[in-house]
Design a protein around this motif. Structure first.
Motif, PDB file in Angstrom:
ATOM      1  N   ALA A  56     -23.020  52.401 -24.622  1.00 62.07           N
ATOM      2  CA  ALA A  56     -24.425  52.008 -24.742  1.00 62.07           C
ATOM      3  C   ALA A  56     -25.334  52.945 -23.956  1.00 62.07           C
ATOM      4  N   ARG A  57     -24.776  53.623 -22.938  1.00 60.31           N
ATOM      5  CA  ARG A  57     -25.546  54.591 -22.145  1.00 60.31           C
ATOM      6  C   ARG A  57     -25.480  55.997 -22.735  1.00 60.31           C
ATOM      7  N   CYS A  58     -24.621  56.159 -23.747  1.00 60.30           N
ATOM      8  CA  CYS A  58     -24.469  57.463 -24.370  1.00 60.30           C
ATOM      9  C   CYS A  58     -25.628  57.695 -25.340  1.00 60.30           C
ATOM     10  N   PRO A  59     -26.296  58.841 -25.271  1.00 63.11           N
ATOM     11  CA  PRO A  59     -27.457  59.069 -26.152  1.00 63.11           C
ATOM     12  C   PRO A  59     -27.126  59.030 -27.637  1.00 63.11           C
ATOM     13  N   LEU A  60     -25.868  59.248 -27.998  1.00 62.54           N
ATOM     14  CA  LEU A  60     -25.497  59.188 -29.413  1.00 62.54           C
ATOM     15  C   LEU A  60     -25.711  57.793 -29.984  1.00 62.54           C
ATOM     16  N   PHE A  61     -25.602  56.775 -29.144  1.00 64.83           N
ATOM     17  CA  PHE A  61     -25.717  55.390 -29.602  1.00 64.83           C
ATOM     18  C   PHE A  61     -26.965  54.708 -29.042  1.00 64.83           C
ATOM     19  N   SER A  62     -27.965  55.493 -28.690  1.00 60.91           N
ATOM     20  CA  SER A  62     -29.140  54.962 -28.002  1.00 60.91           C
ATOM     21  C   SER A  62     -29.923  53.944 -28.824  1.00 60.91           C
ATOM     22  N   ASP A  63     -29.809  53.993 -30.150  1.00 60.78           N
ATOM     23  CA  ASP A  63     -30.589  53.085 -30.992  1.00 60.78           C
ATOM     24  C   ASP A  63     -29.847  51.802 -31.344  1.00 60.78           C
ATOM     25  N   LEU A  64     -28.642  51.638 -30.831  1.00 58.51           N
ATOM     26  CA  LEU A  64     -27.825  50.480 -31.205  1.00 58.51           C
ATOM     27  C   LEU A  64     -27.728  49.477 -30.064  1.00 58.51           C
ATOM     28  N   GLU A  65     -27.913  48.206 -30.383  1.00 57.48           N
ATOM     29  CA  GLU A  65     -27.678  47.145 -29.416  1.00 57.48           C
ATOM     30  C   GLU A  65     -26.177  46.939 -29.266  1.00 57.48           C
ATOM     31  N   ALA A  66     -25.788  46.352 -28.144  1.00 56.27           N
ATOM     32  CA  ALA A  66     -24.364  46.182 -27.842  1.00 56.27           C
ATOM     33  C   ALA A  66     -23.586  45.462 -28.949  1.00 56.27           C
ATOM     34  N   PRO A  67     -24.094  44.353 -29.523  1.00 52.05           N
ATOM     35  CA  PRO A  67     -23.327  43.692 -30.596  1.00 52.05           C
ATOM     36  C   PRO A  67     -23.125  44.580 -31.821  1.00 52.05           C
ATOM     37  N   ALA A  68     -24.171  45.330 -32.194  1.00 43.57           N
ATOM     38  CA  ALA A  68     -24.052  46.229 -33.347  1.00 43.57           C
ATOM     39  C   ALA A  68     -23.078  47.361 -33.053  1.00 43.57           C
ATOM     40  N   LEU A  69     -23.101  47.857 -31.824  1.00 45.19           N
ATOM     41  CA  LEU A  69     -22.186  48.922 -31.434  1.00 45.19           C
ATOM     42  C   LEU A  69     -20.741  48.427 -31.431  1.00 45.19           C
ATOM     43  N   ALA A  70     -20.537  47.200 -30.953  1.00 39.45           N
ATOM     44  CA  ALA A  70     -19.187  46.625 -30.934  1.00 39.45           C
ATOM     45  C   ALA A  70     -18.646  46.451 -32.348  1.00 39.45           C
ATOM     46  N   ALA A  71     -19.524  46.106 -33.299  1.00 37.48           N
ATOM     47  CA  ALA A  71     -19.086  45.939 -34.685  1.00 37.48           C
ATOM     48  C   ALA A  71     -18.822  47.288 -35.350  1.00 37.48           C
ATOM     49  N   LEU A  72     -19.579  48.310 -34.947  1.00 40.60           N
ATOM     50  CA  LEU A  72     -19.460  49.628 -35.573  1.00 40.60           C
ATOM     51  C   LEU A  72     -18.258  50.418 -35.054  1.00 40.60           C
ATOM     52  N   LEU A  73     -17.957  50.276 -33.773  1.00 40.80           N
ATOM     53  CA  LEU A  73     -16.964  51.143 -33.134  1.00 40.80           C
ATOM     54  C   LEU A  73     -15.612  51.176 -33.847  1.00 40.80           C
ATOM     55  N   PRO A  74     -15.006  50.046 -34.212  1.00 40.43           N
ATOM     56  CA  PRO A  74     -13.696  50.128 -34.880  1.00 40.43           C
ATOM     57  C   PRO A  74     -13.740  50.916 -36.186  1.00 40.43           C
ATOM     58  N   GLN A  75     -14.890  50.894 -36.871  1.00 38.89           N
ATOM     59  CA  GLN A  75     -15.012  51.610 -38.134  1.00 38.89           C
ATOM     60  C   GLN A  75     -15.088  53.127 -37.944  1.00 38.89           C
ATOM     61  N   LEU A  76     -15.392  53.559 -36.718  1.00 37.44           N
ATOM     62  CA  LEU A  76     -15.454  54.991 -36.427  1.00 37.44           C
ATOM     63  C   LEU A  76     -14.070  55.567 -36.136  1.00 37.44           C
ATOM     64  N   ARG A  77     -13.070  54.701 -36.070  1.00 34.54           N
ATOM     65  CA  ARG A  77     -11.677  55.102 -35.832  1.00 34.54           C
ATOM     66  C   ARG A  77     -11.525  55.990 -34.593  1.00 34.54           C
ATOM     67  N   PRO A  78     -11.980  55.496 -33.440  1.00 34.92           N
ATOM     68  CA  PRO A  78     -11.907  56.313 -32.227  1.00 34.92           C
ATOM     69  C   PRO A  78     -10.472  56.486 -31.741  1.00 34.92           C
ATOM     70  N   VAL A  79     -10.249  57.585 -31.038  1.00 37.07           N
ATOM     71  CA  VAL A  79      -8.951  57.870 -30.419  1.00 37.07           C
ATOM     72  C   VAL A  79      -9.170  57.950 -28.911  1.00 37.07           C
ATOM     73  N   ARG A  80      -8.457  57.121 -28.170  1.00 32.78           N
ATOM     74  CA  ARG A  80      -8.633  57.060 -26.723  1.00 32.78           C
ATOM     75  C   ARG A  80      -7.523  57.831 -26.027  1.00 32.78           C
ATOM     76  N   CYS A  81      -7.885  58.595 -25.001  1.00 34.06           N
ATOM     77  CA  CYS A  81      -6.860  59.334 -24.258  1.00 34.06           C
ATOM     78  C   CYS A  81      -7.185  59.318 -22.773  1.00 34.06           C
ATOM     79  N   ARG A  82      -6.156  59.511 -21.969  1.00 33.37           N
ATOM     80  CA  ARG A  82      -6.292  59.581 -20.514  1.00 33.37           C
ATOM     81  C   ARG A  82      -5.700  60.894 -20.023  1.00 33.37           C
ATOM     82  N   ARG A  83      -6.331  61.471 -19.027  1.00 30.08           N
ATOM     83  CA  ARG A  83      -5.818  62.688 -18.423  1.00 30.08           C
ATOM     84  C   ARG A  83      -5.942  62.573 -16.901  1.00 30.08           C
ATOM     85  N   ALA A  84      -4.929  63.076 -16.201  1.00 33.82           N
ATOM     86  CA  ALA A  84      -4.957  63.092 -14.744  1.00 33.82           C
ATOM     87  C   ALA A  84      -5.760  64.291 -14.247  1.00 33.82           C
ATOM     88  N   ARG A  85      -6.130  64.243 -12.997  1.00 37.30           N
ATOM     89  CA  ARG A  85      -6.909  65.324 -12.387  1.00 37.30           C
ATOM     90  C   ARG A  85      -6.222  66.667 -12.611  1.00 37.30           C
TER      91      ARG A  85
END
Length: 219
Positions: free
Chosen positions: A9-38
């Protein structure tokens, strides 16, 4: 999920979306999550990004490496910041290295979903284009700093710009001393010596990443 939505919600790419709309949209964007160590690479030169990256937690940096291993800092990244958008939009491999400064979590958003978004994300292509153009302007600003002929001129160019951004002679920069030296492509000891000289001349005051510009310096 709520924590991810809070960061996005703080990312400028999603600045026009309210949290509920963003939560509904996110799964449809098929995001890939990753973790990296220092110290680990998030994206290497020559790799194709799996999507536009968004930092969820921790911090990272974007660096350019030359053939001999020399490194130049392009930008520092924190939660909500984007990276690799130009390479994703152009459909080309990365020309930079993105690495974790601290343990970091990143969300990659695949290009097809951003460029041809599902219902609810119609504004994403235009915002992505705008953000890519803004980042290009920042790179042009860096070129201006680096085009100065002396370390003193580079430092003053950068600090003047930061004061303009803050709208105040007192400001905090987003870089530590080594990162600032890397950003300006100067030796750290030379940078520290120049800052101390400017303080003795009464041009500025500083404490770590905090600066206060006192007077116009002599050329």
């Amino acid at each position: 999920m709520e924590e991810i939505i809070s960061v996005l919600a703080r990312c400028p790419l999603f600045s026009d979306l309210e949290a509920p709309a963003l939560a509904a949209l996110l799964p449809q964007l098929r995001p890939v999550r990753c973790r990296r160590a220092r110290g680990e690479a998030i994206l290497r030169p020559g790799e194709r990004p799996p999507g536009v990256g968004v930092v969820l937690s921790g911090s990272a940096r974007v660096v350019r490496e030359d053939f001999w291993g020399g490194r130049a800092l392009l930008t520092a990244l924190g939660p909500g910041d984007l990276f690799a958008e130009a390479f994703v939009c152009a459909g080309v491999p990365s020309a930079v290295r993105v690495e974790a400064v601290q343990d970091v979590q990143v969300l990659f958003l695949p290009a097809p979903a951003l460029l041809s978004p599902p219902p609810g994300g119609e504004g994403l292509p235009a915002r992505l284009l705008e953000l890519t153009a803004r980042k290009n302007l920042l790179l042009n600003r860096k070129i201006h700093h680096l085009s100065q002929r002396t370390t003193r001129a580079k430092v003053l160019s950068y600090l003047s710009w930061q004061a303009e951004l803050a709208g105040s002679p007192a400001f905090t920069i987003p870089l530590d001393r080594q990162e600032l030296a890397d950003y300006l492509a100067v030796d750290r000891s030379a940078l520290s010596a120049q800052l101390s000289r400017l303080r003795r001349e009464g041009v500025l005051e500083f404490r770590r990443s905090w600066f206060y510009l006192r007077q116009r310096p002599e050329t």
